[in-house]
Design a protein around this motif. Structure first.
Motif, PDB file in Angstrom:
ATOM      1  N   PHE A   1     -17.148  22.636  17.570  1.00 27.80           N
ATOM      2  CA  PHE A   1     -16.265  22.006  16.574  1.00 27.80           C
ATOM      3  C   PHE A   1     -15.694  20.703  17.106  1.00 27.80           C
ATOM      4  N   SER A   2     -15.342  20.689  18.390  1.00 31.11           N
ATOM      5  CA  SER A   2     -14.757  19.480  18.967  1.00 31.11           C
ATOM      6  C   SER A   2     -15.760  18.332  18.977  1.00 31.11           C
ATOM      7  N   LEU A   3     -17.055  18.648  19.100  1.00 26.67           N
ATOM      8  CA  LEU A   3     -18.084  17.601  19.086  1.00 26.67           C
ATOM      9  C   LEU A   3     -18.207  16.948  17.721  1.00 26.67           C
ATOM     10  N   PHE A   4     -18.005  17.740  16.640  1.00 25.36           N
ATOM     11  CA  PHE A   4     -18.222  17.234  15.282  1.00 25.36           C
ATOM     12  C   PHE A   4     -16.922  16.802  14.601  1.00 25.36           C
ATOM     13  N   ARG A   5     -15.824  16.890  15.291  1.00 24.21           N
ATOM     14  CA  ARG A   5     -14.543  16.570  14.651  1.00 24.21           C
ATOM     15  C   ARG A   5     -14.282  15.065  14.728  1.00 24.21           C
ATOM     16  N   VAL A   6     -14.893  14.325  13.786  1.00 19.49           N
ATOM     17  CA  VAL A   6     -14.688  12.873  13.706  1.00 19.49           C
ATOM     18  C   VAL A   6     -13.343  12.581  13.043  1.00 19.49           C
ATOM     19  N   ASN A   7     -13.053  13.288  11.945  1.00 18.64           N
ATOM     20  CA  ASN A   7     -11.794  13.135  11.211  1.00 18.64           C
ATOM     21  C   ASN A   7     -10.787  14.134  11.774  1.00 18.64           C
ATOM     22  N   LEU A   8      -9.715  13.611  12.392  1.00 19.56           N
ATOM     23  CA  LEU A   8      -8.742  14.491  13.023  1.00 19.56           C
ATOM     24  C   LEU A   8      -7.985  15.337  12.019  1.00 19.56           C
TER      25      LEU A   8
ATOM     26  N   ILE B   1     -18.620  29.790   8.887  1.00 16.39           N
ATOM     27  CA  ILE B   1     -18.181  28.548   9.517  1.00 16.39           C
ATOM     28  C   ILE B   1     -17.709  27.622   8.401  1.00 16.39           C
ATOM     29  N   GLY B   2     -16.508  27.068   8.577  1.00 13.83           N
ATOM     30  CA  GLY B   2     -15.962  26.259   7.499  1.00 13.83           C
ATOM     31  C   GLY B   2     -15.227  25.033   7.976  1.00 13.83           C
TER      32      GLY B   2
ATOM     33  N   GLN C   1     -13.942  15.292  -3.838  1.00 10.00           N
ATOM     34  CA  GLN C   1     -14.353  16.675  -3.565  1.00 10.00           C
ATOM     35  C   GLN C   1     -15.838  16.733  -3.231  1.00 10.00           C
ATOM     36  N   ARG C   2     -16.646  16.021  -4.014  1.00 11.58           N
ATOM     37  CA  ARG C   2     -18.086  16.036  -3.767  1.00 11.58           C
ATOM     38  C   ARG C   2     -18.407  15.451  -2.388  1.00 11.58           C
ATOM     39  N   ARG C   3     -17.710  14.335  -2.038  1.00 11.96           N
ATOM     40  CA  ARG C   3     -17.938  13.708  -0.738  1.00 11.96           C
ATOM     41  C   ARG C   3     -17.515  14.652   0.389  1.00 11.96           C
ATOM     42  N   ALA C   4     -16.350  15.303   0.196  1.00 15.44           N
ATOM     43  CA  ALA C   4     -15.882  16.238   1.218  1.00 15.44           C
ATOM     44  C   ALA C   4     -16.837  17.419   1.357  1.00 15.44           C
ATOM     45  N   ARG C   5     -17.343  17.897   0.211  1.00 13.51           N
ATOM     46  CA  ARG C   5     -18.273  19.022   0.253  1.00 13.51           C
ATOM     47  C   ARG C   5     -19.585  18.618   0.932  1.00 13.51           C
ATOM     48  N   GLU C   6     -20.069  17.419   0.626  1.00 11.58           N
ATOM     49  CA  GLU C   6     -21.318  16.951   1.236  1.00 11.58           C
ATOM     50  C   GLU C   6     -21.149  16.765   2.742  1.00 11.58           C
ATOM     51  N   ASN C   7     -19.994  16.157   3.138  1.00 13.88           N
ATOM     52  CA  ASN C   7     -19.736  15.983   4.574  1.00 13.88           C
ATOM     53  C   ASN C   7     -19.678  17.336   5.277  1.00 13.88           C
ATOM     54  N   ALA C   8     -18.982  18.282   4.619  1.00 18.51           N
ATOM     55  CA  ALA C   8     -18.866  19.619   5.210  1.00 18.51           C
ATOM     56  C   ALA C   8     -20.232  20.278   5.320  1.00 18.51           C
ATOM     57  N   GLU C   9     -21.019  20.204   4.231  1.00 20.54           N
ATOM     58  CA  GLU C   9     -22.345  20.840   4.251  1.00 20.54           C
ATOM     59  C   GLU C   9     -23.224  20.217   5.332  1.00 20.54           C
ATOM     60  N   ARG C  10     -23.131  18.876   5.461  1.00 19.03           N
ATOM     61  CA  ARG C  10     -23.952  18.193   6.475  1.00 19.03           C
ATOM     62  C   ARG C  10     -23.522  18.616   7.887  1.00 19.03           C
ATOM     63  N   THR C  11     -22.200  18.631   8.105  1.00 20.77           N
ATOM     64  CA  THR C  11     -21.685  18.994   9.432  1.00 20.77           C
ATOM     65  C   THR C  11     -21.996  20.458   9.766  1.00 20.77           C
TER      66      THR C  11
END
Length: 637
Positions: free
Chosen positions: A200-207, A272-273, A36-46
């Motif tokens: 969004f398409s530019l930052f969508r690394v994880n499909l 934005i989420g 969860q923390r990793r997902a939250r950090e990735n989301a916050e960074r993106t």
């Protein structure tokens, strides 16, 4: 009963399973929290990068729009200058198109002083005026003020609804208005870079991760990597504005039918989420946990095996050895020495057991010495199923009044001694717990049973009980009648009321001797005492069940009847007592006889333990009875 070895093995297995389970739970929790923390950090960074890119693109868009507006206006001024210098070009559409191509504009429209198009690159627009549409009306103020130079924002044109940017200026001499139209190609390119779905398409690394842009006020989805969700309400995908407003720390929700983890951030007028399915988020946890579980179980098994083996070797074996030696001591082999030195603890245990054994032997000798110094005969005996013989102290034969042959028989077999004690228990002394009668003696017996052994103490309490009975009799008995006095009655009633369930149907009867004063005055107090004794003889043994009779003093008596099977039987007994005085004479002296008469009243107990209340009720009924008898006698006279 389980062995110590099995207990230790099962305990180790139980503790191991609990620890492994707790560790796995903690590991799963830590992994989930880390994911969860990793997902939250990735989301916050993106989301931060998207926010910065939006700001940058917006600045670029504003600059491009400004430059494009200036270019559009300059182009209109240049074409107005060309036409001013060569008005003949107005007569040829082809010439105007050449000028448009040269200046790099898409449309040229020439308005007359009334605001009507009369020339230009698109003849189909001729005769359109500033009143022909909302887009055209923007330029109508120029008819009133010829100093105006207007540039319209990008908007759909009137004829084709095609996105265009128009600018218009008056010719230098004021004879016509030149309007230039340009397709905002560069502006549209920059605008597309600012579209959220594009970003969004530019930052969508994880499909597996989906991005959403949601209007703060309406909750409408204005951009998403799932294009079919665009322009729909967030309720359709399973979210609410309340969730999103507090979603910067992350939350779980069911989005488009999938359990998901969501992180949202407010950027300008939008949320934005980033949304990722829990299957993707936690997908690695089961495999990792399974590997850790196998490793932990292996470690736990090895540790449990090692500890159990060590315990069996150094603890269980030592306990077995101690038990064997204690068993031999319990069988009477008091010379057995315990000397286990496999560890410091067992060495200390052996030492203390040997000390305890010696202390017991010394204690027995001291107890025998002390008991010989007392004035009471106290005896102690002990036996168990592992020792056939019975051990007892020297006063046991005296207390039980048995001869040498009987002593040998009882001490040789504990079963014969048990039978002797059971016979003694068949003669309990009433109101003396633990005291039994043996011929003319009273013996107090106490036994302690532990496992398969018995330890008993017997005391000859004959003198003590005889003295106490004599004192109690003198204290509780009425000297004249031999009945209980007030103290004796209350003590006896209190004892009976403590066993209320055993009373059965019972009643308190108040009795008052009639004519006592007349007898005392006529025949003297000695004959009055005889009169009271005659009444006491009548009530002392009245009834067929339990009875307590007492003289409270003077001419007052109390009779307590109990243990009757039913109320009718009890009341019949009371009625017979009242009838018994009819025709009964009390012989006071050789030549003096008087009618024996008394008044009485009763109250039924029926579970009521308020003795004083019962006595008061019976007393009131007795006086009522006495009054009725006197009234009846007066009526006869």
């Amino acid at each position: 009963m389980r062995t110590l070895k099995k207990i230790i093995s099962r305990y180790m297995l139980f503790i191991t399973c609990i620890l492994v389970a707790l560790i796995l739970v903690v590991i799963v929790y830590v992994q989930a929290a880390a994911q969860q923390r990793r997902a939250r950090e990735n989301a916050e960074r993106t989301l931060y990068q998207i926010e910065q890119l939006l700001i940058q693109n917006q600045e670029e868009l504003e600059e491009t729009e400004r430059e494009y507006s200036e270019t559009c206006l300059h182009n209109a001024e240049a074409i107005a200058y060309i036409i001013q210098n060569d008005p003949s070009v107005l007569e040829s559409v082809e010439e105007l198109k050449k000028i448009a191509a040269f200046i790099e504009v898409d449309e040229i429209h020439i308005f007359d002083e009334t605001g009507r198009i009369y020339a230009g690159t698109h003849p189909e627009y001729y005769d359109f005026t500033f009143d022909s549409g909302e887009q055209m009306m923007f330029f109508k103020p120029m008819l009133e003020d010829r100093s105006l130079k207007l540039v319209q924002e990008i908007a759909p044109n009137t004829a084709e609804a095609k996105l265009m940017q128009y600018s218009a200026v008056w010719s230098e001499q004021g004879g016509f208005i030149v309007q230039v139209g340009m397709e905002p190609v560069n502006v549209m390119k920059v605008t597309k870079k600012n579209e959220l779905s594009y970003l969004f398409s530019l930052f969508r690394v994880n499909l597996e991760a989906q991005y959403y842009a949601i209007d703060v006020q309406s909750g409408q989805i204005i951009g998403s990597t799932e294009l079919e969700s665009v322009d729909s309400d967030i309720a359709e995908i399973g979210l609410t504005l309340e969730q999103i407003a507090d979603g910067d720390k992350g939350f779980h929700a069911k989005v488009n039918g999938r359990n998901s983890y969501c992180v949202f951030k407010e950027v300008g007028p939008n949320y934005i989420g980033r949304v990722i399915s829990t299957k993707e988020l936690y997908g690695q946890i089961p495999g990792t946990t399974a590997v850790l579980a196998v490793c932990l179980i292996a470690i736990a098994w090895i540790l449990s095996y090692a500890v159990t083996k060590y315990m069996n070797q150094y603890v269980v074996a030592g306990v077995h050895c101690v038990n064997e030696k204690l068993h031999r001591i319990a069988q009477g082999n008091l010379d057995e020495i315990i000397d286990i030195n496999s560890s410091v603890e067992f060495s200390e245990l052996s030492h203390y057991i040997n000390m305890m054994k010696k202390s017991l032997l010394d204690y027995n000798a001291k107890m025998s010495y002390v008991l010989r110094k007392t004035n009471m005969y106290i005896g102690v005996y002990e036996y168990n199923e592992h020792m056939k013989r019975v051990r007892f102290t020297e006063y046991i034969p005296h207390i039980f009044a048995i001869g040498e042959e009987e002593v040998r028989r009882l001490s040789a077999d504990y079963k014969a001694f048990q039978a002797f004690i059971e016979d003694l228990r068949k003669n309990p002394v009433q109101d003396e717990p633990g005291v039994f009668g043996l011929r003319e003696q009273y013996i107090k017996l106490e036994e302690m049973k532990e496992n398969q052994g018995v330890f008993g103490v017997v005391i000859d309490v004959t003198d003590e009980i005889n003295k106490r009975k004599k004192i109690e009799e003198e204290r509780d008995k009425d000297v004249l009648t031999g009945l209980y006095n007030r103290h004796g009655l209350e003590s006896r009633i209190s004892t009976l009321f403590d066993r209320l369930k055993e009373l059965g149907e019972s009643a308190v009867i108040m009795i008052d001797a009639d004519n006592l004063k007349m007898i005392n005055d006529t025949y003297g107090h000695e004959r009055g005492d005889v009169y009271l004794q005659k009444i006491s003889e009548l009530i002392a043994g009245w009834g067929s069940k339990g009875v307590v009779a007492a003289r409270l003093g003077g001419d007052e008596f109390v009779l307590f009847l109990y243990q009757y099977d039913n109320e009718k039987e009890l009341i019949d007994t009371i009625d017979r007592l009242e009838d018994a005085q009819d025709g009964m004479m009390a012989v006071l002296d050789q030549d003096i006889s008087v009618p024996l008469r008394f008044s009485m009243g009763y109250s039924l107990v029926k579970g009521n333990t308020d003795y004083q209340g019962l006595l008061k009720e019976a007393d009131e009924k007795m006086y009522t009875h006495k009054r009725q008898r006197k009234e009846a006698m007066s009526a006869l006279n």
